[in-house]
Design a protein around this motif. Structure first.
Motif, PDB file in Angstrom:
ATOM      1  N   MET A  49       0.841  -1.187   0.000  1.00  0.00           N
ATOM      2  CA  MET A  49       0.000   0.000   0.000  1.00  0.00           C
ATOM      3  C   MET A  49       0.883   1.246   0.000  1.00  0.00           C
ATOM      4  N   THR A  50       0.541   2.229  -0.825  1.00  0.00           N
ATOM      5  CA  THR A  50       1.338   3.441  -0.915  1.00  0.00           C
ATOM      6  C   THR A  50       1.050   4.362   0.247  1.00  0.00           C
ATOM      7  N   ALA A  51       2.087   4.804   0.929  1.00  0.00           N
ATOM      8  CA  ALA A  51       1.908   5.725   2.048  1.00  0.00           C
ATOM      9  C   ALA A  51       1.608   7.111   1.522  1.00  0.00           C
ATOM     10  N   MET A  52       0.820   7.862   2.264  1.00  0.00           N
ATOM     11  CA  MET A  52       0.453   9.212   1.866  1.00  0.00           C
ATOM     12  C   MET A  52       1.218  10.230   2.681  1.00  0.00           C
ATOM     13  N   PRO A  53       1.311  11.470   2.176  1.00  0.00           N
ATOM     14  CA  PRO A  53       2.075  12.497   2.872  1.00  0.00           C
ATOM     15  C   PRO A  53       1.569  12.752   4.277  1.00  0.00           C
ATOM     16  N   THR A  54       2.490  12.879   5.214  1.00  0.00           N
ATOM     17  CA  THR A  54       2.122  13.088   6.615  1.00  0.00           C
ATOM     18  C   THR A  54       1.307  14.354   6.797  1.00  0.00           C
ATOM     19  N   GLU A  55       1.636  15.427   6.072  1.00  0.00           N
ATOM     20  CA  GLU A  55       0.938  16.693   6.297  1.00  0.00           C
ATOM     21  C   GLU A  55      -0.528  16.627   5.890  1.00  0.00           C
ATOM     22  N   ASP A  56      -0.860  15.708   4.952  1.00  0.00           N
ATOM     23  CA  ASP A  56      -2.245  15.569   4.534  1.00  0.00           C
ATOM     24  C   ASP A  56      -3.015  14.624   5.446  1.00  0.00           C
ATOM     25  N   MET A  57      -2.331  13.582   5.932  1.00  0.00           N
ATOM     26  CA  MET A  57      -3.035  12.519   6.634  1.00  0.00           C
ATOM     27  C   MET A  57      -3.435  12.899   8.050  1.00  0.00           C
ATOM     28  N   GLY A  58      -2.734  13.832   8.674  1.00  0.00           N
ATOM     29  CA  GLY A  58      -3.033  14.162  10.055  1.00  0.00           C
ATOM     30  C   GLY A  58      -4.420  14.719  10.267  1.00  0.00           C
ATOM     31  N   THR A  59      -5.038  15.309   9.219  1.00  0.00           N
ATOM     32  CA  THR A  59      -6.362  15.899   9.363  1.00  0.00           C
ATOM     33  C   THR A  59      -7.474  14.903   9.074  1.00  0.00           C
ATOM     34  N   ILE A  60      -7.134  13.676   8.705  1.00  0.00           N
ATOM     35  CA  ILE A  60      -8.141  12.673   8.407  1.00  0.00           C
ATOM     36  C   ILE A  60      -8.306  11.790   9.633  1.00  0.00           C
ATOM     37  N   SER A  61      -9.365  12.044  10.381  1.00  0.00           N
ATOM     38  CA  SER A  61      -9.583  11.382  11.658  1.00  0.00           C
ATOM     39  C   SER A  61     -10.677  10.331  11.533  1.00  0.00           C
ATOM     40  N   TYR A  62     -10.535   9.247  12.303  1.00  0.00           N
ATOM     41  CA  TYR A  62     -11.554   8.207  12.345  1.00  0.00           C
ATOM     42  C   TYR A  62     -12.493   8.367  13.534  1.00  0.00           C
ATOM     43  N   GLY A  63     -12.320   9.421  14.308  1.00  0.00           N
ATOM     44  CA  GLY A  63     -13.188   9.640  15.451  1.00  0.00           C
ATOM     45  C   GLY A  63     -12.527  10.549  16.450  1.00  0.00           C
ATOM     46  N   PRO A  64     -13.292  11.047  17.437  1.00  0.00           N
ATOM     47  CA  PRO A  64     -12.758  12.008  18.405  1.00  0.00           C
ATOM     48  C   PRO A  64     -11.675  11.450  19.309  1.00  0.00           C
ATOM     49  N   ASP A  65     -11.587  10.133  19.453  1.00  0.00           N
ATOM     50  CA  ASP A  65     -10.574   9.535  20.330  1.00  0.00           C
ATOM     51  C   ASP A  65      -9.887   8.369  19.629  1.00  0.00           C
ATOM     52  N   ALA A  66      -9.816   8.466  18.284  1.00  0.00           N
ATOM     53  CA  ALA A  66      -9.267   7.383  17.484  1.00  0.00           C
ATOM     54  C   ALA A  66      -8.022   7.840  16.741  1.00  0.00           C
ATOM     55  N   PRO A  67      -7.163   6.917  16.343  1.00  0.00           N
ATOM     56  CA  PRO A  67      -5.993   7.284  15.551  1.00  0.00           C
ATOM     57  C   PRO A  67      -6.404   7.898  14.215  1.00  0.00           C
ATOM     58  N   SER A  68      -5.495   8.641  13.616  1.00  0.00           N
ATOM     59  CA  SER A  68      -5.747   9.236  12.307  1.00  0.00           C
ATOM     60  C   SER A  68      -5.347   8.256  11.207  1.00  0.00           C
ATOM     61  N   GLU A  69      -5.625   8.636   9.976  1.00  0.00           N
ATOM     62  CA  GLU A  69      -5.215   7.821   8.832  1.00  0.00           C
ATOM     63  C   GLU A  69      -3.704   7.679   8.768  1.00  0.00           C
ATOM     64  N   GLN A  70      -2.998   8.648   9.296  1.00  0.00           N
ATOM     65  CA  GLN A  70      -1.543   8.559   9.324  1.00  0.00           C
ATOM     66  C   GLN A  70      -1.078   7.301  10.060  1.00  0.00           C
TER      67      GLN A  70
END
Length: 239
Positions: free
Chosen positions: A1-22
């Motif tokens: 799987m291709t990793a995505m840029p860190t600066e973009d992934m930090g804003t993609i959240s799976y929930g208020p207390d969950a890890p991000s897509e990063q």
């Protein structure tokens, strides 16, 4: 799987207390892909997808949230196709036209989740992924006692202080709706067992690839009892 840029992934959240897509890395490289977000809220994830070069369609039932999302997209200088409406009503999209569907903490607000699964299956291209999260059903069953009385605070206690005893507030098998406070808004949720979601995805024509119950990242509990969020990645099978 291709990793995505860190600066973009930090804003993609799976929930208020969950890890991000990063941390979870479930979406893959979205550049040049057609991405649909269900329940986009104020648009943080949709804008991040567009910033990665995806063609983004985002749906939310709240006009106020969409207004904020549009303003944020303008400031970020990215284009997103915003739609106000029901996330289970995807009739405006052609079959087999979407590369990835994403939804964070919105599926739990839908009573007829089977309809959502069928609609998502219809619009996804064959072998495309549906990645979504929602409130873990166990988190809606268990709670800690909160001190009451003169001088008691309604806020969570500091992490160095012990919490009250855990309490089972409802049955895990109770499929009745519950109302919770989400950032000051009262939201109705429809808890369902994990096995029922798995079966619903299977019946709709998906193959489950990932099922995650991440440890909360910002919990005030030193030893959390249950995961607050459940995350799924399912892939469309068949036509």
């Amino acid at each position: 799987m291709t990793a995505m840029p860190t600066e973009d992934m930090g804003t993609i959240s799976y929930g208020p207390d969950a890890p991000s897509e990063q941390e979870l890395r479930l979406l893959g490289d979205l550049k040049g892909k057609r991405v649909l977000e269900l329940g986009c809220g104020r648009g943080a994830a949709a804008i991040a997808f567009a910033g990665q070069g995806a063609s983004v369609i985002a749906i939310d039932a709240s006009r106020a949230h969409l207004t904020e999302a549009r303003r944020s997209a303008e400031r970020a200088e990215v284009r997103v196709e915003w739609h106000e409406g029901d996330i289970a009503d995807l009739a405006f999209l052609r079959a087999d036209s979407i590369d990835t569907v994403f939804s964070a903490h919105t599926i739990g607000e839908v009573e007829d989740v089977g309809r959502v699964f069928r609609q998502v299956h219809r619009v996804l291209r064959p072998q495309a992924a549906f990645v979504f999260s929602y409130e873990h059903p166990l988190a809606l069953c268990v709670a800690r006692e909160v001190p009451v009385g003169p001088g008691a605070s309604a806020s969570p206690p500091p992490p160095e202080l012990p919490l009250g005893r855990p309490e089972l507030r409802r049955s895990y098998f109770d499929d009745g709706s519950v109302t919770v406070d989400v950032d000051g808004d009262m939201v109705t949720l429809f808890p369902r067992t994990l096995s029922s979601v798995f079966m619903g995805l299977t019946r709709a024509g998906f193959r489950v690839e990932v099922f995650a119950e991440p440890v909360p990242v910002a919990s005030f509990e030193l030893e959390p009892l249950v995961p607050p969020t459940v995350v799924w990645r399912a892939r469309k099978e068949g036509a």
